[in-house]
Design a protein around this motif. Sequence first.
Motif, PDB file in Angstrom:
ATOM      1  N   LYS A  67      -5.082   4.491   5.415  1.00 10.27           N
ATOM      2  CA  LYS A  67      -5.517   5.779   5.829  1.00 10.27           C
ATOM      3  C   LYS A  67      -4.452   6.419   6.456  1.00 10.27           C
ATOM      4  CE  LYS A  67      -8.679   7.431   9.446  1.00 10.27           C
ATOM      5  NZ  LYS A  67      -9.621   7.072  10.364  1.00 10.27           N
ATOM      6  N   MET A  68      -3.403   5.895   7.100  1.00 12.35           N
ATOM      7  CA  MET A  68      -2.334   6.731   7.633  1.00 12.35           C
ATOM      8  C   MET A  68      -1.469   6.866   6.415  1.00 12.35           C
ATOM      9  SD  MET A  68       0.092   3.851   9.245  1.00 12.35           S
ATOM     10  CE  MET A  68       1.109   2.486   8.228  1.00 12.35           C
ATOM     11  N   PHE A 125       2.834  13.164  12.115  1.00 14.96           N
ATOM     12  CA  PHE A 125       3.106  11.972  12.985  1.00 14.96           C
ATOM     13  C   PHE A 125       1.935  10.986  12.958  1.00 14.96           C
ATOM     14  CE2 PHE A 125       5.047   9.260  15.831  1.00 14.96           C
ATOM     15  CZ  PHE A 125       6.440   9.329  15.415  1.00 14.96           C
ATOM     16  N   ARG A 126       2.438   9.623  12.367  1.00 16.59           N
ATOM     17  CA  ARG A 126       1.681   8.815  12.507  1.00 16.59           C
ATOM     18  C   ARG A 126       2.297   7.307  13.419  1.00 16.59           C
ATOM     19  NH1 ARG A 126       1.964   9.615   6.495  1.00 16.59           N
ATOM     20  NH2 ARG A 126       3.433  10.987   7.235  1.00 16.59           N
ATOM     21  N   TYR A 127       1.796   6.922  14.247  1.00 16.73           N
ATOM     22  CA  TYR A 127       2.128   5.858  15.042  1.00 16.73           C
ATOM     23  C   TYR A 127       1.339   4.370  14.675  1.00 16.73           C
ATOM     24  CZ  TYR A 127       3.588   3.168  18.909  1.00 16.73           C
ATOM     25  OH  TYR A 127       4.148   1.903  19.674  1.00 16.73           O
ATOM     26  N   PHE A 128       1.728   3.485  14.047  1.00 15.93           N
ATOM     27  CA  PHE A 128       1.271   2.342  13.653  1.00 15.93           C
ATOM     28  C   PHE A 128       1.868   1.187  14.524  1.00 15.93           C
ATOM     29  CE2 PHE A 128       0.421  -1.173  10.479  1.00 15.93           C
ATOM     30  CZ  PHE A 128      -0.878  -1.245  10.533  1.00 15.93           C
ATOM     31  N   HIS A 129       0.995   0.666  15.459  1.00 17.10           N
ATOM     32  CA  HIS A 129       1.627  -0.580  16.294  1.00 17.10           C
ATOM     33  C   HIS A 129       0.975  -1.881  15.763  1.00 17.10           C
ATOM     34  CE1 HIS A 129       2.949  -1.221  20.797  1.00 17.10           C
ATOM     35  NE2 HIS A 129       3.099  -2.201  20.029  1.00 17.10           N
ATOM     36  N   VAL A 130       1.687  -2.794  15.633  1.00 16.45           N
ATOM     37  CA  VAL A 130       1.183  -3.892  15.209  1.00 16.45           C
ATOM     38  C   VAL A 130       1.572  -5.190  15.907  1.00 16.45           C
ATOM     39  CG1 VAL A 130       0.810  -5.701  13.270  1.00 16.45           C
ATOM     40  CG2 VAL A 130       1.114  -3.200  12.691  1.00 16.45           C
ATOM     41  N   TYR A 154      -2.442  10.540  14.157  1.00 15.19           N
ATOM     42  CA  TYR A 154      -2.914   9.154  14.023  1.00 15.19           C
ATOM     43  C   TYR A 154      -2.241   8.143  14.799  1.00 15.19           C
ATOM     44  CZ  TYR A 154      -5.037   5.272  11.493  1.00 15.19           C
ATOM     45  OH  TYR A 154      -5.884   4.204  11.152  1.00 15.19           O
ATOM     46  N   VAL A 155      -2.909   7.368  15.710  1.00  9.48           N
ATOM     47  CA  VAL A 155      -2.544   6.416  16.293  1.00  9.48           C
ATOM     48  C   VAL A 155      -3.297   5.052  15.939  1.00  9.48           C
ATOM     49  CG1 VAL A 155      -2.139   5.255  18.517  1.00  9.48           C
ATOM     50  CG2 VAL A 155      -1.414   7.589  18.119  1.00  9.48           C
ATOM     51  N   ILE A 176       0.757  -1.343  -0.106  1.00  6.82           N
ATOM     52  CA  ILE A 176      -0.032  -0.085   0.202  1.00  6.82           C
ATOM     53  C   ILE A 176       0.843   1.345   0.024  1.00  6.82           C
ATOM     54  CG2 ILE A 176      -1.887   1.312   1.377  1.00  6.82           C
ATOM     55  CD1 ILE A 176      -2.677  -1.131   2.315  1.00  6.82           C
ATOM     56  N   LEU A 177       1.914   1.454   0.925  1.00  7.79           N
ATOM     57  CA  LEU A 177       2.785   2.471   0.908  1.00  7.79           C
ATOM     58  C   LEU A 177       3.502   2.787  -0.525  1.00  7.79           C
ATOM     59  CD1 LEU A 177       4.497   2.139   4.425  1.00  7.79           C
ATOM     60  CD2 LEU A 177       2.046   3.363   3.796  1.00  7.79           C
ATOM     61  N   GLY A 178       4.026   1.599  -1.146  1.00  9.85           N
ATOM     62  CA  GLY A 178       4.497   1.747  -2.430  1.00  9.85           C
ATOM     63  C   GLY A 178       5.714   2.332  -2.817  1.00  9.85           C
TER      64      GLY A 178
END
Lengths: 298, 302, 397
Positions: free
Chosen positions: B203-204, B210-215, B185-186, B43-45
């Motif tokens: 979405k992010m 600043f976007r924080y994505f926690h998996v 965004y978190v 998706i980010l590409g």
Amino acid sequence: MYEIRFHGRGGQGGRMAAEALALAAFLEGKYAVSFPFFGAERRGAPVRAFTRIDDKKIRIKTQIYEPDYVVVLDETLIETEDVLEGLKPDGMVIINTQKKPEEVKLSRSVRCATIDATTIALETIGRAITNTAILGAISRATGKIGIDAIEKAIIEKFGARLGKEAGEKNAIAARKAYEKTIVGIAKAGKKFEGKKQWLPTVDELPLGGSIGTLQTEAGLVGIGSFSENKTGGWRVFMPVVDEQRCTGCKICWFYCPEGAIKMVDNKAKINYDYCKGCGICENECPFKAIEMKREVRI
Amino acid sequence: MDKYERGERMNLKNLPDDEYFTPGHTACPGCAAPIIVRNMMKILGKDTVIYTPANCLLVFGGTYPYIAWKVPYFHEAFENTGSSISGAARALKKQGKKVTVVGIAGDGGTYDIGIQALSGAAERNEDVIYVCYDNEAYMNTGIQRSGSTPYGAETTTTPAGKKILGKLRHKKDMAEIMRAHDIPYVATASISHIADFLKKVEKMKNIEGFRYFHVLSPCPTGWRYDPSKTVEIARKAVDSGMWTLYEAEYGEITNIYKPKKKIPVEEYIRGQGRFRHMTPEMIEELQRWVDRKWERLYGEKP
Amino acid sequence: MNLKARKMVATGDHAAAYGALLANVDVVAAYPITPQTLIVEDFATFVDDGITDAEFIMVESEHSAMSACIGAAAAGSRTFTATSSQGLALMHEMLPIASGLHLPIVMPVVNRTVAAPIGIWCEYNDIMPQRDSGWIIGFIEDNQEVLDMVLMGYKIAEHHDVLLPFMFGLDAFILSHTVEPVEAPSSDEVMKFLPSYKPIASLDPDKPMAIGTFTPPEYIQEERYQTDKCMRNAKRIIKNVTKEFADVFGRNYHGLIEEYKTDDADVILITLGTVTGTARDVVDELRGRGIKAGLVKLRFFRPFPVEEVRMLIERENIKAIGVYDRSVSYGVGGPLYIEVKNSLYGYDLPIINFLAGIGGRDVVKGDVEKMYKILQDVKDGKTRKDIVWINTRGVKE
């Protein structure tokens, strides 16, 4: 002095076996050192460990390049790499396999001992952990180290980690292997293409190693080049797709950690060059269209 | 990718075939991290710059001269993902390039040694994405406890000993700490919930700041389970409430997933060797922690 | 940006910030620490007043300052930071990463004592431990040189035969907070001397590169050799750039070292930093009294001017050498003393180390005169001592 190189896969306990062998030699009054390959290999990846044994203090600290003995914990490894690399001409290879030495095909004809350590381990310990049974085979095949010392070392080393009972079971596995080891000669005839390595001079190496994509004599290096590393050799179980059942839902395609599944004509196609055999695809397939089968390598 | 370009939301069907993280990488079989990374990158590409600090991904993603990444990639050190990506993002902005700069750190590099640089970058609202793939211990160095390791779990520095059985403290709630930074965004996510995962990445990608994505990133080696169970365990983590999926914008939770049927934490820990030694009292304590978190996030008793 | 040439009265810190402005840096990442704060504040003012459109990242620590600089430089931008003392120590981990990746970051270091005990005054025990970081390390005598060194610094560091980061020390308060006249060239003139940075690597999605990957022993030794070669190349490039700077701006800094009245000197003192200026006056006064005193100002500690120091000795007039250090390598002497002795291996000549100004204690003319007096005595065979602590209570000089 004699030197032993162990071939196994990350997580199979090759390092523990190499250390236990050193301990056994020590218990016999010898001087011994053992060390792993200094790397960052992961579970399942081919790894090596080493033991050096002598009557006097061993001062040399280099890695082992020309071993007297090669020990192979995982039979599948003899298909993917030349385990005899650097082995002395009169050296010997000890392999965990159901085959007799005469049935084993390697890059050259060589003294060979075989032992079905996997079956012994399953029967004795209850798990296919072969790193103790193989030590019994080493004792028998080399004649350089007594089975009593091997047993003592296993009880001491594995007992401390896994409990007394487990330590003793492992020692029994070694004794059984000692009794069942067959010594003979392996056949020649297997061909391996030596993997070339890119070894640029200081002038050829990009400054600070910063690299784009480069086509070299040794293949692709740099950005996107890890595909040169075929991880299919790690696999013990292979996923097989039942095309009748596959609905093309892409779940396995999403979940394959290797990206080794492609959707072709709406069916999952597995790229066995890279599949490590983790089994997530089988576990997650909603239509039971993937089955993990024991890998048979020719 | 036509449908997607026409505005259709990203889903498993239209997720592009493109791979920006090649096979041949050397992650343990069944590792969740490459699943996260591969699909996120789809998706980010192409117009993405990747940073990894010291972690498993650094090592299994490339050993010189081989590199799995097909996009610009850099590494500096361990504790500075937040600041390293800040520098790259500002430079690329100054150069007028439209590029997404993404740092992908483990839990040790996020919860512990990296929290200062992360907090600083978030407070400055740098235009970057920070991804924490959380395998709940220092796996790269051989399974030592981190601030993310859950209560009771055995690691090589919290062994199940004769006197002390595993880790004594609960897992730190990192996503909540990030939520307190008032950032655009978190999101927390799990590979077990594909549509939710893809929606959040998409979405992010289109948010500025600043976007924080926690998996959550189950680790067969460190958690000691069969590698084929990675997704199953991730699913149970969500269903038990051990791991909660939500999105927050400027501190407000805007979307939260509630399991249809909450399973006991005991069902989640079963089959994971790291929890094998836990006594009934310890399991109860872990359940109490889950229930407290549940009440806090959902505003109701479980 | 269109800045006219001007004469100003500026602190050393302001000269550093103004130098960065003139160098048209793209990204600044910095964290305030006394006595470097004025650099950060002045640059923030340039940004907020719209004088520059540089990106200024006000990070939360020096470690992050250098991390952000490395990220920005890896992306291919001209990058600047500044620090001091404990801040440099905190940054230490990141310094060899900047040099290992060959990123020409320029960084003034306001030399301040490193704790314990905590102090804020001048000492070189912050910068000297960075000896093996792979950075070029320079020292400064006055505020004009601060501004000029920023400009020369980029020109040297960005040269493709060098491509190493560049730090230089300016003395805490003695320069950082002291105003003196400084000539600033116009931005047009600077642009001609210092064209825009042409990186060899960048983070460009159209030409993706991997920077700083996990690297096995098969490659690291070659990379170390490359960095060593770059540092050796830097000697030649420093000389060329200093000469070019003199041609364009009329101020000649003479390359790696500057000699002052050494032609017929029988004793010389090697100095670095602001003591040099004081020592020039002392030399003049001693000359007035018929004493053949000479002075060598050391401008670069890395690369170290081994050949230049040897060439001095080839002239047979010199009978004793003094080396001034503002920090100690415990149990051995000052870092500069060690280097000079290393350079003069095989020569039979007394080399005396003077330790003075430690912890920010002022080094006055009387102290420098004392150094020359001891050198005279050594020359005349009256005394022979290797390491002398100047002006230290209870310690015999």
